[in-house]
Design a protein around this motif. Structure first.
Motif: not given
Length: 303
Positions: A128, A131-132, A134, A169, A172-174, A201
């Motif tokens: 999380d 994601q914040q 980037n 993930a 969340k693009s992680v 991912n």
């Protein structure tokens, strides 16, 4: 009409020249490595010192493994809320530095249901946060092969946990990265884990020295087996002293870094080469004020 045609031609030529100048020169930018360092190497530094050193020393990224002694980044004021995380992200980005990886302490080998849940929850909090920020990657550990449970069962648990986190993930693009670490540095065991945890991912942090020192495996062979999974690389150097190894500045030891880096370059690896100076665990080694600025110039020898 002729003058208009000439003017158009000049504009077209100028635009084409500008575009050409913006393109990377073949064989130049493609050979310039992306360098980062882990904050494991500077456990007492504040955020100002980390960022200023990254910029001044020529790094492109920073990998956060704790901040001023706190390993749980979600408890640090700079990362404690989405708004504070954005401030931190923007502050680094404004200086051309990317937060490229978050090193969690999550371990995936636990059989105990409560311990397993705690570790997976911790990894999700880091995802999380990534994601914040980037930030593309979150590191987790395999980490042990407990003697009181069958090895195959442990490997299955690690694969299942890795796959669960990869699915979490995705939106969340992680990407969740398993590091070659602890009792799982053998390439055949890592291959087995990734075969059962196939997911876009999910990937690997190749700690070159861990696998060379612990598993006694040649980097070229490791790369051939695991290259499709490698997303991030940890670099350090060691000198073998009897049955142990001692961390030394890059290029001062005997780790087969050239073999590893040559394999990565030949395979088209474009990720970060991250300096993992283990100062937090080994306070006797060189101070970060010496070690971290010395890494970028030392890496030039391999490129």
């Amino acid at each position: 009409m002729p003058s208009l045609t000439r003017r158009s031609a000049l504009k077209t030529t100028a635009a084409g020249l500008a575009t050409a100048l913006l393109r990377p020169i073949v064989g130049f930018d493609t050979m310039k490595p992306q360098l980062s360092f882990s904050t494991l190497g500077c456990p007492k530094w504040d955020m100002d010192t980390i960022l200023k050193t990254a910029v001044k020393s020529g790094y492109q990224g920073v990998e956060f493994r704790g901040l001023q002694g706190e390993l749980d980044l979600t408890k640090c004021p700079e990362f404690s809320t989405a708004a504070r995380a954005k401030e931190t992200r923007d502050r680094f980005a404004s200086q051309g530095i990317r937060i490229c990886n978050l090193g969690s302490s999550a371990q995936l080998h636990h059989a105990d249901a409560q311990k397993r849940a705690q570790n997976l929850d911790g990894a999700r909090r880091f995802i999380d946060l990534a994601q914040q920020l980037n930030c593309p990657f979150v590191r987790v550990f395999p980490d042990q092969l407990p003697p009181d449970q069958p090895r195959e069962k442990t490997l299955q648990r690690i694969s299942e946990g890795l796959l669960e986190l990869g699915k979490y993930a995705k939106d969340k693009s992680v990407t969740v990265l398993l590091e070659s670490h602890g009792e799982l540095t053998r390439s055949d065991l890592l291959v087995q884990i990734f075969q059962s945890a196939k997911h876009p991912n999910v990937g690997l942090i190749w700690d070159i020295v861990n696998m060379w020192v612990d598993a006694k495996e040649a980097p070229k062979m490791v790369y051939e087996k695991l290259h499709t999974h490698i997303r991030h690389v940890h670099v350090k150097d060691v000198r073998i002293v009897g049955d142990t190894h001692r961390y030394v500045l890059l290029g001062k030891g005997e780790a087969p870094l050239r073999e590893a880096i040559d394999a990565l370059k030949a395979g088209g690896y474009g990720g970060y080469y991250s300096f993992e100076w283990e100062k937090l665990w080994h306070p006797e080694i060189e101070d970060p004020e010496v070690a971290i600025p010395s890494y970028p110039p030392a890496m030039k020898a391999y490129f």
